[in-house]
Design an enzyme around this catalytic site. Sequence first.
Site, short mmCIF file in Angstrom:
data_model
loop_
_atom_site.label_atom_id
_atom_site.label_comp_id
_atom_site.label_asym_id
_atom_site.label_seq_id
_atom_site.Cartn_x
_atom_site.Cartn_y
_atom_site.Cartn_z
N GLY A 10 0.83 -1.20 0.00
CA GLY A 10 0.00 0.00 0.00
C GLY A 10 0.87 1.26 0.00
O GLY A 10 2.09 1.19 -0.20
N ILE A 12 1.69 3.78 2.51
CA ILE A 12 2.73 4.00 3.54
C ILE A 12 3.62 2.77 3.65
O ILE A 12 4.85 2.89 3.79
CB ILE A 12 2.10 4.35 4.91
N THR A 123 -3.90 5.83 13.71
CA THR A 123 -4.27 7.14 13.17
C THR A 123 -4.79 8.09 14.24
O THR A 123 -5.39 7.65 15.24
CB THR A 123 -5.36 6.94 12.08
N ASP A 124 -4.63 9.38 13.99
CA ASP A 124 -5.19 10.40 14.90
C ASP A 124 -6.72 10.37 14.91
O ASP A 124 -7.36 10.92 15.80
CB ASP A 124 -4.68 11.81 14.54
P1 NAD Z 1 -3.49 1.85 1.78
O1 NAD Z 1 -4.95 1.67 1.62
O2 NAD Z 1 -2.71 2.55 0.74
O3 NAD Z 1 -2.79 0.41 1.96
C1 NAD Z 1 -3.35 -0.62 2.71
C2 NAD Z 1 -2.65 -1.92 2.31
O4 NAD Z 1 -3.17 -2.99 3.12
C3 NAD Z 1 -2.89 -2.33 0.85
O5 NAD Z 1 -1.69 -2.74 0.25
C4 NAD Z 1 -3.87 -3.48 0.94
O6 NAD Z 1 -3.76 -4.42 -0.12
C5 NAD Z 1 -3.47 -4.09 2.28
N1 NAD Z 1 -4.55 -4.88 2.90
C6 NAD Z 1 -5.84 -4.49 3.10
N2 NAD Z 1 -6.53 -5.48 3.70
C7 NAD Z 1 -5.65 -6.49 3.89
C8 NAD Z 1 -5.75 -7.78 4.48
N3 NAD Z 1 -6.92 -8.22 4.99
N4 NAD Z 1 -4.66 -8.56 4.53
C9 NAD Z 1 -3.47 -8.13 4.00
N5 NAD Z 1 -3.32 -6.95 3.43
C10 NAD Z 1 -4.39 -6.12 3.37
O7 NAD Z 1 -3.31 2.52 3.20
P2 NAD Z 1 -2.18 3.47 3.79
O8 NAD Z 1 -2.60 4.87 3.61
O9 NAD Z 1 -0.86 3.02 3.30
O10 NAD Z 1 -2.31 3.13 5.33
C11 NAD Z 1 -1.46 2.16 5.96
C12 NAD Z 1 -1.77 2.15 7.45
O11 NAD Z 1 -1.52 3.44 8.00
C13 NAD Z 1 -3.23 1.83 7.77
O12 NAD Z 1 -3.24 1.01 8.92
C14 NAD Z 1 -3.84 3.18 8.08
O13 NAD Z 1 -4.93 3.06 8.97
C15 NAD Z 1 -2.67 3.90 8.71
N6 NAD Z 1 -2.67 5.37 8.59
C16 NAD Z 1 -2.82 5.95 7.36
C17 NAD Z 1 -2.76 7.35 7.27
C18 NAD Z 1 -2.88 8.05 5.94
O14 NAD Z 1 -2.97 9.28 5.92
N7 NAD Z 1 -2.85 7.36 4.82
C19 NAD Z 1 -2.58 8.13 8.43
C20 NAD Z 1 -2.44 7.48 9.67
C21 NAD Z 1 -2.47 6.10 9.73
#
Ligand code: NAD
Length: 339
Positions: A10, A12, A123-124
């Site tokens: 994904g 991050i 997340t916040d």
């Molecule tokens: P994203 O949606 O880009 O990536 C999520 C990844 O998880 C994808 O590659 C997806 O295929 C994988 N995934 C989803 N369900 C799955 C499962 N059941 N088994 C295995 N893989 C699975 O999200 P992101 O923005 O990269 O966020 C990553 C983490 O950071 C998340 O936990 C999110 O809550 C947290 N987060 C994100 C932000 C933001 O601004 N993007 C901020 C704070 C925290």
Amino acid sequence: MQLLVTGGAGFIGSNFVRHALNRWPDCRLTVLDKLTYSGNRANLADCEADGRMRFIKGDICDPVAVAGAIRNCSAVINFAAETHVDRSIRDSSDFVRTDIEGTRVLLEAARVNQVERYIQVSTDEVYGEIAHPARSSEHDVLRPRSPYAASKAGGDLMALAYHTTHGVPALIGRASNNFGPYQFPEKLIPLFITNALQEAPLPLYGDGRQERDWLAVEDHCVALSLLLERGEPGQIYNIGTGVERPNIDVAERILNLVGRPPSLIRHVTDRPGHDRRYALSCDKIRALGWSPRQDFDTALAETVQWYRSNDAWWRACRGDEFAAYYAQQYDQRLQDARA
Ligand code: NAD
Ligand code: TYD
């Protein structure tokens, strides 16, 4: 260090994989990712040839897949999640499944395999909105207001419970909104950049005065590495810049960088339950020696440039599935805004 990175394909997660390979020459990374709509193996293309990373397609809710992936790993970092608030409003079932049950399956495997560190990437949004001039701190009561935020809060509580009950060395990083390369173009910044590049309108919810703290993804990766190295199990660490910006300001900056007029902004019907403001106090992570290094304007300009240079990447993300989602989410809103 042998590290299991879930959700590593994904946004991050893939940035973190790149960061980890640079930071720790001796590391071995196992990426476990289900490749949902937002997971994309192309995000790791430049890491695939590195013999230190292996990729497994699998679901964190599947104990057999997790047991296979975690073997020989001394640490786990869990990025895998359903992540988009708007999608959680349409259907929250996958959010509960992955963000809570999937986290439990991972924690259980971490317990059985006696890992040395487990990082829950959170997340916040679990704190809910907070009015000026207050800031959420790690001991605040959780008041999640969207199904996404509630599912992340559930995962956090499970991680803390596994630490208390089973002694799993779990800790939590709660970051603010991230931006940067490889972000799926459903979220505000990449959606607005890619719309602007196509001269399409920018659908700004409500009055656009909602505030977010925008954290460059590289700064988030540095903070998470620090937590792996020096974070204290059982603890929660907020991760943010401490500067909040109204969405309309971000939209105007993007249009300016892409070279499009402000008239592309459309004020559309607001998101239900839209959190007005998130703001974090980040003293704990700063006490570990972390501070954000990226200047917002520079990082935003670099992000715009990255999307300009990676046209094929984002056009592939914005394929048929995305077009159907976009139509459902925005067509009526944009029509109403025009009327
Ligand atoms: P994203 O949606 O880009 O990536 C999520 C990844 O998880 C994808 O590659 C997806 O295929 C994988 N995934 C989803 N369900 C799955 C499962 N059941 N088994 C295995 N893989 C699975 O999200 P992101 O923005 O990269 O966020 C990553 C983490 O950071 C998340 O936990 C999110 O809550 C947290 N987060 C994100 C932000 C933001 O601004 N993007 C901020 C704070 C925290
Ligand atoms: P988003 O990127 O979805 O992150 P989150 O909701 O998790 O903070 O949205 C960031 C902000 O931008 C949020 O206040 C909602 C707003 N927004 C819009 O105004 N229009 C949009 O099309 C999107 C996706 C978000």
